[in-house]
Design a protein around this motif. Structure first.
Motif, PDB file in Angstrom:
ATOM      1  N   ASN A 258      44.067  39.845  14.816  1.00  0.00           N
ATOM      2  CA  ASN A 258      43.123  41.115  14.589  1.00  0.00           C
ATOM      3  C   ASN A 258      42.504  40.863  13.262  1.00  0.00           C
ATOM      4  OD1 ASN A 258      41.857  43.480  15.564  1.00  0.00           O
ATOM      5  ND2 ASN A 258      43.487  44.514  14.374  1.00  0.00           N
ATOM      6  N   SER A 261      40.094  37.703  13.369  1.00  0.00           N
ATOM      7  CA  SER A 261      38.952  37.689  13.941  1.00  0.00           C
ATOM      8  C   SER A 261      37.894  38.841  13.266  1.00  0.00           C
ATOM      9  CB  SER A 261      39.327  38.074  15.270  1.00  0.00           C
ATOM     10  OG  SER A 261      39.799  39.496  15.489  1.00  0.00           O
ATOM     11  N   GLN A 262      38.596  40.123  12.802  1.00  0.00           N
ATOM     12  CA  GLN A 262      37.767  41.021  12.380  1.00  0.00           C
ATOM     13  C   GLN A 262      36.956  40.483  11.020  1.00  0.00           C
ATOM     14  OE1 GLN A 262      36.847  43.945  13.277  1.00  0.00           O
ATOM     15  NE2 GLN A 262      38.148  44.123  15.210  1.00  0.00           N
ATOM     16  N   ASN A 265      34.538  37.471  12.554  1.00  0.00           N
ATOM     17  CA  ASN A 265      33.540  37.681  13.426  1.00  0.00           C
ATOM     18  C   ASN A 265      33.685  38.921  13.545  1.00  0.00           C
ATOM     19  OD1 ASN A 265      31.878  36.978  15.479  1.00  0.00           O
ATOM     20  ND2 ASN A 265      33.712  36.475  17.081  1.00  0.00           N
ATOM     21  N   ASN A 267      31.610  41.673  14.234  1.00  0.00           N
ATOM     22  CA  ASN A 267      30.846  42.141  15.318  1.00  0.00           C
ATOM     23  C   ASN A 267      31.023  41.571  16.595  1.00  0.00           C
ATOM     24  OD1 ASN A 267      29.676  43.916  13.446  1.00  0.00           O
ATOM     25  ND2 ASN A 267      28.174  42.059  12.810  1.00  0.00           N
ATOM     26  N   SER A 268      32.008  40.487  16.827  1.00  0.00           N
ATOM     27  CA  SER A 268      32.165  39.940  18.164  1.00  0.00           C
ATOM     28  C   SER A 268      30.892  39.332  18.422  1.00  0.00           C
ATOM     29  CB  SER A 268      32.615  41.021  19.106  1.00  0.00           C
ATOM     30  OG  SER A 268      33.931  41.348  18.872  1.00  0.00           O
ATOM     31  N   SER A 269      30.252  38.714  17.653  1.00  0.00           N
ATOM     32  CA  SER A 269      28.899  38.189  17.916  1.00  0.00           C
ATOM     33  C   SER A 269      29.090  36.726  18.357  1.00  0.00           C
ATOM     34  CB  SER A 269      27.722  38.160  16.816  1.00  0.00           C
ATOM     35  OG  SER A 269      28.278  37.903  15.650  1.00  0.00           O
ATOM     36  N   GLU A 272      34.559  33.420  21.583  1.00  0.00           N
ATOM     37  CA  GLU A 272      35.942  33.070  21.192  1.00  0.00           C
ATOM     38  C   GLU A 272      36.570  32.739  22.309  1.00  0.00           C
ATOM     39  OE1 GLU A 272      36.529  36.555  17.690  1.00  0.00           O
ATOM     40  OE2 GLU A 272      36.850  37.067  19.713  1.00  0.00           O
ATOM     41  N   ARG A 321      37.993  42.713  22.953  1.00  0.00           N
ATOM     42  CA  ARG A 321      36.741  41.962  22.230  1.00  0.00           C
ATOM     43  C   ARG A 321      35.867  41.495  23.201  1.00  0.00           C
ATOM     44  NH1 ARG A 321      37.091  41.171  16.852  1.00  0.00           N
ATOM     45  NH2 ARG A 321      35.954  39.128  16.987  1.00  0.00           N
ATOM     46  N   SER A 322      34.542  41.738  23.405  1.00  0.00           N
ATOM     47  CA  SER A 322      33.651  41.299  24.113  1.00  0.00           C
ATOM     48  C   SER A 322      33.335  39.964  23.885  1.00  0.00           C
ATOM     49  CB  SER A 322      32.389  41.958  24.031  1.00  0.00           C
ATOM     50  OG  SER A 322      31.783  42.077  22.563  1.00  0.00           O
ATOM     51  N   SER A 323      33.775  39.190  22.759  1.00  0.00           N
ATOM     52  CA  SER A 323      33.536  37.868  22.309  1.00  0.00           C
ATOM     53  C   SER A 323      34.607  36.990  22.921  1.00  0.00           C
ATOM     54  CB  SER A 323      33.711  37.812  20.959  1.00  0.00           C
ATOM     55  OG  SER A 323      34.633  38.336  20.021  1.00  0.00           O
ATOM     56  N   VAL A 324      35.590  37.423  23.417  1.00  0.00           N
ATOM     57  CA  VAL A 324      36.635  36.649  24.051  1.00  0.00           C
ATOM     58  C   VAL A 324      36.278  36.294  25.440  1.00  0.00           C
ATOM     59  CG1 VAL A 324      39.019  36.356  24.972  1.00  0.00           C
ATOM     60  CG2 VAL A 324      38.458  37.504  22.661  1.00  0.00           C
TER      61      VAL A 324
END
Length: 400
Positions: A258, A261-262, A265, A267-269, A272, A321-324
């Motif tokens: 956590n 990643s924060q 990344n 903004n989860s842009s 991942e 996380r939308s990036s995962v």
């Protein structure tokens, strides 16, 4: 009015020019310092954590899972399985030409290795990749640092132990000078240190010392060769325990993920991708035996999911996380599916090694990342060269 001589005029001219230049240089120097200060405040990863891909090209990853080198090493069968496993890897590498290989745990069967340094077998397992000059990264499985288990065959009337133990003492483990016949296993730290010591192509990492377990928890960055600051994807590797640890991703590891990643990344842009060995308990919910989710993709549903002992918060973080895009695991040799879960995918690799249980055909999972417009595709490449179970994992998985 008195006229100034050309000499004095030139001095005054140069004086004003120097003041102007000094002002410009001061402003430029301040701007540079401010620029570098801002750059230094950006969360970054060490250069040794960065992989590069040429613009407009794809980045291909071969995932080798459950090789189990060193199994039954004292028999004729055992070493032959290692030879067969090398053939599988060579076939995949020569046909797919990956840019990176991921060793997804259970590289060795340490509980069968009757030598003090199991890294000798680990080195054999990575040799096809190293010999081709391909970078790799590894995580630990539950068999990689298990303590040695004495074979009962060694104590039969026809059994021939591979080592001559001291004769004093009532058992090999109690014998005088016991180190010749007591195999405690090679620790995760020793295995990782030995891998990194002589292999400059290895991207494996020790991990933060404060974590428990601390080995093989790290993140790699995929960037363009033209613009290293522009990140294409982050790849996280976590130790899911087993062997000398409980089979779980701990709460401390979840917190580390956590924080990391924060920081890198926020903004989860950036997409991942996650790798560990033992499936989380979420794997049980998406594909119970013989009743797989209708959107699952894969050819094998031959056994039940053998999951981690508990859930300590890691999956909840990934779900948020939308990036995962996807999680990849090994451990179950009879499973090679990908199933949608929430807004990501849960995937198995394919059993690559001839060691370990099961007689299913061997192969590897192939991942392909396209960079111009990010996409993550996957397929299974079999030892006979056939390919199946292609799936686009960068699309939003269906809601459960």
């Amino acid at each position: 009015m008195m006229m100034m001589s050309p000499f004095y005029l030139s001095i005054i001219f140069f004086f004003f020019i120097s003041l102007i230049l000094r002002s410009i240089l001061t402003v430029h120097s301040h701007d540079q310092r401010e620029f570098h200060r801002k750059i230094s405040l950006r969360p970054t990863l060490p250069e040794g954590n960065t992989l590069h891909v040429r613009p407009g090209s794809s980045f291909k990853i071969a995932v080798f899972a459950d090789l189990h080198f060193g199994e039954d090493a004292w028999t004729e069968w055992g070493p032959q399985q290692d030879v067969n496993s090398i053939k599988v890897m060579c076939t995949v590498l020569d046909l797919q030409h990956p840019d990176l290989v991921v060793y997804l745990g259970d590289v060795i069967t340490a509980n069968n290795i009757a030598i003090h340094n199991a890294s000798l077998y680990w080195d054999q397992a990575i040799s096809p990749t190293r010999d081709r000059g391909i970078p790799w990264a590894s995580v630990f499985g539950n068999h990689d640092d298990m303590p040695f288990e004495w074979s009962i065959d060694w104590f039969s009337s026809t059994g021939i132990p591979p080592l001559h133990c001291p004769t004093s003492g009532s058992s090999p483990s109690e014998s005088e000078g016991g180190k010749d016949c007591s195999f405690k296993g090679t620790t995760r730290l020793e295995l990782m240190m030995n891998e990194l010591k002589m292999n400059n192509l290895s991207y494996s990492k020790l991990g933060p010392k404060a974590l428990w377990p601390s080995i093989s928890n790290y993140v790699l960055k995929l960037s363009s060769t033209d613009d290293p600051e522009s990140v294409i994807a982050y790849m996280y590797f976590l130790d899911s325990g087993g062997g000398s640890y409980p089979e779980v991703i701990s709460n401390a590891q979840a917190k580390w993920f956590n924080r990391t990643s924060q920081a890198i990344n926020p903004n989860s842009s950036v997409p991942e991708i996650i790798f560990w060995h033992i499936p989380s308990q979420a794997y049980k919910t998406v594909a119970p035996r013989f009743d797989a989710h209708r959107n699952c993709i894969g050819s094998m549903f031959a056994e039940e999911v053998a999951s981690q002992e508990a859930e300590m918060g890691m999956m909840k973080l990934l779900e948020g996380r939308s990036s995962v895009k996807a999680v990849f695991v090994g451990h179950n040799h009879g499973l090679d599916w990908c199933c949608p879960y929430k807004k990501l995918w849960l995937c198995y690799a394919r059993h690559t090694g001839y060691g370990g249980y099961g007689n299913w055909s061997r192969g590897a999972r192939i991942l392909e990342i396209t960079t111009q417009r990010f996409s993550l595709k996957s397929r299974i490449h079999m030892e006979d060269g056939s390919v199946h179970s292609e799936v686009l994992l960068s699309s939003t998985a269906s809601e459960e």
